[in-house]
Design an enzyme around this catalytic site. Structure first.
Site, PDB file in Angstrom:
ATOM      1  N   ASP A 149      17.227 -29.325  19.020  1.00  0.00           N
ATOM      2  CA  ASP A 149      15.880 -28.770  18.926  1.00  0.00           C
ATOM      3  C   ASP A 149      15.182 -28.747  20.285  1.00  0.00           C
ATOM      4  O   ASP A 149      15.062 -29.788  20.939  1.00  0.00           O
ATOM      5  CB  ASP A 149      15.098 -29.636  17.933  1.00  0.00           C
ATOM      6  CG  ASP A 149      13.904 -28.928  17.342  1.00  0.00           C
ATOM      7  OD1 ASP A 149      13.426 -27.962  17.949  1.00  0.00           O
ATOM      8  OD2 ASP A 149      13.457 -29.350  16.263  1.00  0.00           O
ATOM      9  N   GLY A 201      13.898 -18.857  18.235  1.00  0.00           N
ATOM     10  CA  GLY A 201      14.042 -17.439  18.494  1.00  0.00           C
ATOM     11  C   GLY A 201      13.463 -16.969  19.810  1.00  0.00           C
ATOM     12  O   GLY A 201      13.552 -15.781  20.130  1.00  0.00           O
ATOM     13  N   ASP A 222       9.243 -22.338  12.535  1.00  0.00           N
ATOM     14  CA  ASP A 222       9.518 -23.072  11.304  1.00  0.00           C
ATOM     15  C   ASP A 222       9.042 -22.349  10.044  1.00  0.00           C
ATOM     16  O   ASP A 222       7.973 -21.729  10.027  1.00  0.00           O
ATOM     17  CB  ASP A 222       8.834 -24.436  11.336  1.00  0.00           C
ATOM     18  CG  ASP A 222       9.451 -25.378  12.351  1.00  0.00           C
ATOM     19  OD1 ASP A 222      10.563 -25.101  12.831  1.00  0.00           O
ATOM     20  OD2 ASP A 222       8.811 -26.401  12.658  1.00  0.00           O
TER      21      ASP A 222
END
Length: 397
Positions: A149, A201, A222
């Site tokens: 992440d 993205g 999210d």
């Protein structure tokens, strides 16, 4: 070609040592991964017991046999590093190797979470400067899947950009290199670990994702358990189909089915659209408290078969007008999966011409959610669709 895209392709290929923008990582995910992730329901409260309970429920409910195999622990498992720099889990997770062994004993696979930055999204210890060390640790625990992440790495990117007179090219290049560093480290372990980029993205990750060794990459911010957020993300995947295929998948984030804030029709739309998109199917609910309806949506074998079809093609939006859109996904055997989506607040009788789907003549139609054959259709495919609902078909010449 836009300058931003050109910069990304150039940077990713330079790092990967490739001469082709069509580079494709094959790796350990020939079809979209299926499983469960702890974040959507448990978030930062997840414990070892919750994860074991999820593994148990995946077996007893039939989810494992339906194809859901990854049990993924998201953020907040991390503890501190010892004097040698080795990462350890915190008190919520007393023994990660034992947890992995338990998951494997159920015929399932073990997933974990980290970040290329110094800290995870929740502020826990991440992998910056310890990539090779962490990859070896994960492999020793029996990890089969890593979600990586971006989070705190954004600050590192900004410093690089500022040092180079502004712009974003320096930050992009640094980010791609960071993701490749962990990709290389995972590969060096010799263990087949699915590498999932959670990068929201930004910076057209679908362009360079394969070059860093990833099998999937987030294409969006999210998701949450609301129809508005889900449908915005799902319909926003239009145009990305050319970047998906065997071993490399666009990821519109995890499933919210069963978390309780959408209607049954909305959850069917969610599941249908993700299947058409050849998206990873990662359940995000409390598996120990599923209703029969939740199970019927998550474990519909025909919907799963569309997602997992061996042709490996992501659906394309072929028609859009007002509150109605139609999506077509080529399937093996010359078949086509078609989703008709009604985003309005009322029941609609909707139709799409077969020629819009790339079909001519007549076809045999099968209603997936009803589980029944509809006979021969000529010219136009039609359905009465509830508000926020979907009609999902498989068409055969």
């Amino acid at each position: 070609m836009p300058l931003k895209t050109l910069l990304l392709i150039t940077a990713s290929l330079a790092i990967a040592g490739s001469t082709s923008p069509n580079l494709r990582a094959q790796g350990p995910a020939p079809t979209p991964p299926m499983g469960w992730n702890s974040w959507n329901h448990f978030a930062g409260k997840v414990t070892d017991a919750d994860v074991r309970s999820a593994a148990d429920a995946m077996v007893s409910s039939g989810m494992r046999d339906a194809g859901y195999v990854y049990v993924n622990v998201d953020d907040t498992w991390e503890g501190t590093r010892d004097a040698q720099g080795v990462i350890h889990s915190n008190d919520k997770f007393p023994d990660m190797k034992a947890l992995g062994d338990y998951i494997h004993s159920k015929g399932l696979k073990f997933g974990i979470y980290s970040s290329p930055g110094p800290k995870t999204c929740a502020g826990y210890e991440a992998s910056y400067g310890h990539e090779e060390q962490d990859a070896k640790t994960y492999a020793s625990w029996g990890v089969d899947y890593l979600k990586y992440d971006l989070c705190s790495f954004g600050g590192i990117m900004k410093k690089a950009d500022d040092a180079n007179g502004g712009g974003t090219a320096a930050g992009y290049k640094l980010m791609i290199a960071a993701y490749k560093k962990m990709g290389d480290a995972l590969k060096a372990t010799g263990r087949p670990i699915v590498y999932s980029l959670c990068q929201y993205g930004v910076d057209d990750v679908w362009v360079w994702g394969p070059s860093v060794g990833a099998q999937l990459w987030r294409t969006t911010d999210d998701i949450n358990d609301s129809y508005g957020r889900m449908i915005t993300i799902g319909l926003g995947q239009s145009g990305l189909n050319s970047y998906a295929g065997h071993g490399h998948w666009n990821d519109p984030d995890m499933l919210e089915v069963g978390n309780g804030k959408m209607t049954t029709d909305e959850y069917k739309t969610h599941m249908s659209l993700w299947a058409l998109l050849a998206a990873p199917l990662l359940a995000g609910n409390d598996l120990s408290k599923m209703s029969d309806t939740d199970k019927s949506i998550l474990m519909n074998r025909e919907v799963i078969a569309i997602d997992q079809d061996k042709l490996g093609v992501q659906a394309k939006q072929v028609y859009q007008h007002g509150d109605f859109s139609a999506w077509a996904k080529p399937l093996s055997g010359g078949r086509v999966a078609v989703g008709l989506i009604n985003t309005s607040w009322s029941v609609r009788d909707l139709s799409v011409a077969l020629k819009e789907l790339g079909l001519t003549g007549s076809v045999k139609a099968h209603d997936v959610w009803a589980g029944k054959d509809l006979g021969t259709v000529t010219g136009t495919l039609s359905a009465r669709i509830p508000k926020h609902g979907v009609a999902l078909f498989v068409l055969t010449k």
